[in-house]
Design an enzyme around this catalytic site. Structure first.
Site, PDB file in Angstrom:
ATOM      1  N   ASP A  25      -4.671  -6.079  -1.999  1.00 27.46           N
ATOM      2  CA  ASP A  25      -6.034  -5.598  -1.745  1.00 27.46           C
ATOM      3  C   ASP A  25      -6.864  -6.640  -0.987  1.00 27.46           C
ATOM      4  O   ASP A  25      -6.616  -7.842  -1.100  1.00 27.46           O
ATOM      5  CB  ASP A  25      -6.698  -5.252  -3.092  1.00 27.46           C
ATOM      6  CG  ASP A  25      -7.876  -4.305  -2.913  1.00 27.46           C
ATOM      7  OD1 ASP A  25      -8.082  -3.797  -1.794  1.00 27.46           O
ATOM      8  OD2 ASP A  25      -8.588  -4.083  -3.904  1.00 27.46           O
ATOM      9  N   ASN A  27      -7.775  -6.287   2.508  1.00 23.73           N
ATOM     10  CA  ASN A  27      -7.575  -6.330   3.965  1.00 23.73           C
ATOM     11  C   ASN A  27      -8.871  -6.042   4.718  1.00 23.73           C
ATOM     12  O   ASN A  27      -9.195  -6.716   5.699  1.00 23.73           O
ATOM     13  CB  ASN A  27      -6.542  -5.276   4.400  1.00 23.73           C
ATOM     14  CG  ASN A  27      -5.152  -5.581   3.894  1.00 23.73           C
ATOM     15  OD1 ASN A  27      -4.901  -6.653   3.381  1.00 23.73           O
ATOM     16  ND2 ASN A  27      -4.247  -4.621   4.042  1.00 23.73           N
ATOM     17  N   ARG A  29     -11.995  -6.340   3.734  1.00 23.64           N
ATOM     18  CA  ARG A  29     -12.985  -7.420   3.599  1.00 23.64           C
ATOM     19  C   ARG A  29     -12.598  -8.643   4.425  1.00 23.64           C
ATOM     20  O   ARG A  29     -13.440  -9.339   4.964  1.00 23.64           O
ATOM     21  CB  ARG A  29     -13.163  -7.797   2.116  1.00 23.64           C
ATOM     22  CG  ARG A  29     -14.105  -6.853   1.384  1.00 23.64           C
ATOM     23  CD  ARG A  29     -13.953  -6.964  -0.112  1.00 23.64           C
ATOM     24  NE  ARG A  29     -12.758  -6.246  -0.566  1.00 23.64           N
ATOM     25  CZ  ARG A  29     -12.261  -6.332  -1.792  1.00 23.64           C
ATOM     26  NH1 ARG A  29     -12.840  -7.121  -2.678  1.00 23.64           N
ATOM     27  NH2 ARG A  29     -11.192  -5.635  -2.127  1.00 23.64           N
ATOM     28  N   TRP A  30     -11.314  -8.885   4.520  1.00 22.00           N
ATOM     29  CA  TRP A  30     -10.828 -10.011   5.342  1.00 22.00           C
ATOM     30  C   TRP A  30     -11.277  -9.816   6.790  1.00 22.00           C
ATOM     31  O   TRP A  30     -11.755 -10.739   7.442  1.00 22.00           O
ATOM     32  CB  TRP A  30      -9.304 -10.067   5.256  1.00 22.00           C
ATOM     33  CG  TRP A  30      -8.673 -11.218   5.981  1.00 22.00           C
ATOM     34  CD1 TRP A  30      -8.384 -12.448   5.469  1.00 22.00           C
ATOM     35  CD2 TRP A  30      -8.243 -11.235   7.358  1.00 22.00           C
ATOM     36  NE1 TRP A  30      -7.793 -13.235   6.438  1.00 22.00           N
ATOM     37  CE2 TRP A  30      -7.698 -12.518   7.600  1.00 22.00           C
ATOM     38  CE3 TRP A  30      -8.258 -10.306   8.397  1.00 22.00           C
ATOM     39  CZ2 TRP A  30      -7.173 -12.892   8.844  1.00 22.00           C
ATOM     40  CZ3 TRP A  30      -7.748 -10.669   9.634  1.00 22.00           C
ATOM     41  CH2 TRP A  30      -7.219 -11.955   9.847  1.00 22.00           C
ATOM     42  N   SER A  70      -2.100   4.373  -1.613  1.00 22.50           N
ATOM     43  CA  SER A  70      -2.165   5.114  -2.867  1.00 22.50           C
ATOM     44  C   SER A  70      -2.430   6.590  -2.616  1.00 22.50           C
ATOM     45  O   SER A  70      -2.858   6.988  -1.522  1.00 22.50           O
ATOM     46  CB  SER A  70      -3.274   4.539  -3.759  1.00 22.50           C
ATOM     47  OG  SER A  70      -4.546   4.935  -3.274  1.00 22.50           O
ATOM     48  N   ASN A  73      -5.815   6.943  -1.358  1.00 20.98           N
ATOM     49  CA  ASN A  73      -6.206   6.370  -0.060  1.00 20.98           C
ATOM     50  C   ASN A  73      -6.365   7.413   1.062  1.00 20.98           C
ATOM     51  O   ASN A  73      -6.931   7.125   2.112  1.00 20.98           O
ATOM     52  CB  ASN A  73      -5.225   5.275   0.386  1.00 20.98           C
ATOM     53  CG  ASN A  73      -5.382   3.969  -0.381  1.00 20.98           C
ATOM     54  OD1 ASN A  73      -4.418   3.241  -0.604  1.00 20.98           O
ATOM     55  ND2 ASN A  73      -6.603   3.647  -0.802  1.00 20.98           N
ATOM     56  N   ARG A 192      -2.842  -8.873  -8.458  1.00 25.32           N
ATOM     57  CA  ARG A 192      -3.826  -8.153  -7.640  1.00 25.32           C
ATOM     58  C   ARG A 192      -4.703  -9.161  -6.924  1.00 25.32           C
ATOM     59  O   ARG A 192      -5.296 -10.045  -7.554  1.00 25.32           O
ATOM     60  CB  ARG A 192      -4.699  -7.212  -8.456  1.00 25.32           C
ATOM     61  CG  ARG A 192      -5.658  -6.444  -7.512  1.00 25.32           C
ATOM     62  CD  ARG A 192      -6.322  -5.251  -8.123  1.00 25.32           C
ATOM     63  NE  ARG A 192      -7.003  -4.487  -7.073  1.00 25.32           N
ATOM     64  CZ  ARG A 192      -7.261  -3.193  -7.110  1.00 25.32           C
ATOM     65  NH1 ARG A 192      -6.874  -2.497  -8.142  1.00 25.32           N
ATOM     66  NH2 ARG A 192      -7.893  -2.594  -6.119  1.00 25.32           N
ATOM     67  N   GLU A 211       2.659  -8.683 -17.276  1.00 23.14           N
ATOM     68  CA  GLU A 211       1.575  -9.672 -17.262  1.00 23.14           C
ATOM     69  C   GLU A 211       0.781  -9.445 -15.978  1.00 23.14           C
ATOM     70  O   GLU A 211       1.364  -9.230 -14.915  1.00 23.14           O
ATOM     71  CB  GLU A 211       2.151 -11.093 -17.256  1.00 23.14           C
ATOM     72  CG  GLU A 211       2.960 -11.454 -18.485  1.00 23.14           C
ATOM     73  CD  GLU A 211       2.105 -11.593 -19.739  1.00 23.14           C
ATOM     74  OE1 GLU A 211       0.938 -12.020 -19.633  1.00 23.14           O
ATOM     75  OE2 GLU A 211       2.609 -11.246 -20.830  1.00 23.14           O
TER      76      GLU A 211
HETATM   77  C1  IPE Z   1      -5.358  -0.125  -4.176  1.00 24.83           C
HETATM   78  O1  IPE Z   1      -6.393  -0.626  -3.411  1.00 24.83           O
HETATM   79  C2  IPE Z   1      -4.364   0.551  -3.277  1.00 24.83           C
HETATM   80  C3  IPE Z   1      -3.598  -0.338  -2.419  1.00 24.83           C
HETATM   81  C4  IPE Z   1      -3.644  -1.640  -2.416  1.00 24.83           C
HETATM   82  C5  IPE Z   1      -2.686   0.330  -1.522  1.00 24.83           C
HETATM   83  P1  IPE Z   1      -7.726   0.216  -3.155  1.00 24.83           P
HETATM   84  O2  IPE Z   1      -8.604  -0.652  -2.332  1.00 24.83           O
HETATM   85  O3  IPE Z   1      -7.407   1.548  -2.625  1.00 24.83           O
HETATM   86  O4  IPE Z   1      -8.283   0.390  -4.642  1.00 24.83           O
HETATM   87  P2  IPE Z   1      -9.774   0.615  -5.146  1.00 24.83           P
HETATM   88  O5  IPE Z   1     -10.326   1.741  -4.327  1.00 24.83           O
HETATM   89  O6  IPE Z   1     -10.503  -0.645  -4.918  1.00 24.83           O
HETATM   90  O7  IPE Z   1      -9.618   0.928  -6.593  1.00 24.83           O
HETATM   91  C1  IPE Z   2      -5.778  -2.883   0.808  1.00 29.42           C
HETATM   92  O1  IPE Z   2      -6.890  -3.355   1.472  1.00 29.42           O
HETATM   93  C2  IPE Z   2      -4.902  -2.054   1.702  1.00 29.42           C
HETATM   94  C3  IPE Z   2      -4.926  -0.619   1.403  1.00 29.42           C
HETATM   95  C4  IPE Z   2      -5.519  -0.057   0.398  1.00 29.42           C
HETATM   96  C5  IPE Z   2      -4.218   0.240   2.334  1.00 29.42           C
HETATM   97  P1  IPE Z   2      -8.231  -2.518   1.555  1.00 29.42           P
HETATM   98  O2  IPE Z   2      -8.189  -1.665   2.776  1.00 29.42           O
HETATM   99  O3  IPE Z   2      -8.454  -1.772   0.299  1.00 29.42           O
HETATM  100  O4  IPE Z   2      -9.297  -3.659   1.736  1.00 29.42           O
HETATM  101  P2  IPE Z   2     -10.720  -3.739   1.060  1.00 29.42           P
HETATM  102  O5  IPE Z   2     -10.536  -3.548  -0.404  1.00 29.42           O
HETATM  103  O6  IPE Z   2     -11.538  -2.647   1.675  1.00 29.42           O
HETATM  104  O7  IPE Z   2     -11.210  -5.102   1.406  1.00 29.42           O
HETATM  105 MG    MG Z   3      -9.392  -2.208  -1.442  1.00 30.16          MG
END
Ligand code: IPE
Ligand code: IPE
Ligand code: MG
Length: 244
Positions: A25, A27, A29-30, A70, A73, A192, A211
Site C-alpha cells: 500500500d 503507491n 501517496r508516494w 482487491s 479496487n 502492510r 503475525e
Molecule cells: C489494499 O489497499 C489493496 C491492495 C494493496 C491491492 P487499498 O489501498 O485498496 O486499501 P484501503 O482502501 O486503504 O483499505
Molecule cells: C496500493 O497503493 C496499490 C493498489 C491498491 C493497487 P494505493 O494505490 O492504494 O496507494 P495509496 O494508498 O492511495 O497511497
Molecule cells: Mg491504498
C-alpha cells in the site's frame, strides 16, 4: 546467480517465516508526494515488487503472496483501473523477468472478471513456470478474502447437494483445502506498508494466526533493509497459538 543475496547474520534462519503476505500500500501517496500522477507510484511499486520477490527467493522464503488488486479496487477511476491492468499485463507477460530465477509465479483471486488477454497471459505464465522449485510467488488479483470464503462455501454446498460430501465432514481442514493457498505453507507474517492498520480483505481465513507487521514506509520505498527489519521483528515474536 548474480543477485543471490544472503540473510543478515542477526536474523536466525530457523526463525524465518515460511510464507509472507504483503499488502503493498501507498503507491498513490508516494506519487503525490512527488507531484506525480498516481500511476507513477504503481509503476515504481512494480519495480519494488520485482526486487522483493527475488530477495525473498534468495534468502529461502518458501512462499510470498502479494496483494496487487482487491475486489474493492474496481471502485477506483476507470483510468486508474485500466492502467493497473495494463501494468499487470506487462509484468505477467514479461517472462524474461522470471527466466533467470527459480520463481514459480501464480495468480490467486477471481480471474473471471479480468479481460481475456490478461487471463491468457496469466495461464501461460503459470504453465511455463509450474515446474519451478523456488519461491511460490502468488499475485492476488481481483482477490478478496470474503469472496474466497464465499466461493469455498459454495463449492462445498454444491458437493453436499450432489451427494459427494456429508455436512458432518465439513471441518477446518476441509475449508482450508478450498482456499487459493491450499497447497502452500501457512501464512506466518503479513506486512502492510504505508501506515494503515487494517486488513482490507486480505487473506482473512489464512491470517487467523499470522503475525502482523506494520510500517509507515510507502510501498515504492520498501527495500531489502525494510524487509530485514520486518524479519527481525518477526523473529523476536513469541507465537503461542492459544497455548501458554
Ligand atoms: C489494499 O489497499 C489493496 C491492495 C494493496 C491491492 P487499498 O489501498 O485498496 O486499501 P484501503 O482502501 O486503504 O483499505
Ligand atoms: C496500493 O497503493 C496499490 C493498489 C491498491 C493497487 P494505493 O494505490 O492504494 O496507494 P495509496 O494508498 O492511495 O497511497
Ligand atoms: Mg491504498
Amino acid at each position: 546467480m548474480s543477485h543471490l543475496k544472503s540473510l543478515p547474520p542477526d536474523i536466525p534462519r530457523d526463525k524465518l517465516p515460511r510464507h509472507i503476505g504483503i499488502i503493498m500500500d501507498g503507491n498513490g501517496r508516494w506519487a503525490k508526494k512527488r507531484g506525480l500522477p498516481r500511476f507513477f507510484g504503481h509503476r515504481q511499486g512494480a519495480i519494488t515488487l520485482r526486487h522483493m520477490v527475488r530477495y525473498c527467493n534468495a534468502i529461502g522464503i518458501e512462499a510470498l503472496t502479494v496483494y496487487a488488486f482487491s475486489t474493492e479496487n474496481w471502485s477506483r477511476s476507470e483510468d486508474e483501473v485500466s492502467k493497473l491492468m495494463k501494468l499487470m499485463k506487462k509484468h505477467l507477460g514479461n517472462m524474461e523477468m522470471y527466466l533467470k530465477d527459480n520463481i514459480r509465479p501464480q495468480v490467486i483471486g477471481d480471474r473471471s472478471r479480468l479481460d481475456e488477454e490478461l487471463q491468457r497471459k496469466i495461464a501461460l505464465t503459470e504453465e511455463t513456470f509450474c515446474n519451478r522449485t523456488g519461491i511460490r510467488f502468488n499475485v492476488a488479483l481481483n482477490y478478496g478474502g470474503r469472496d474466497e470464503i464465499v466461493r469455498a462455501a459454495k463449492h462445498l454446498a454444491k458437493q453436499v447437494q450432489e451427494g459427494t460430501l456429508r455436512v458432518e465432514d465439513i471441518d477446518e481442514k476441509r475449508m482450508e483445502a478450498e482456499m487459493y493457498t491450499a497447497s502452500l505453507p501457512p501464512v506466518d507474517l503479513i506486512i502492510r506498508t504505508s501506515g494503515e492498520y487494517r486488513t482490507s480483505n486480505f487473506l482473512l481465513w489464512q491470517s487467523a494466526y499470522a503475525e502482523y507487521y506494520f510500517t509507515d514506509t510507502l510501498w515504492p520505498d520498501f527495500n531489502e533493509d525494510a524487509m530485514n527489519q520486518a524479519l527481525r521483528d518477526y523473529a523476536s515474536r513469541n507465537r503461542r497459538f492459544g497455548g501458554v
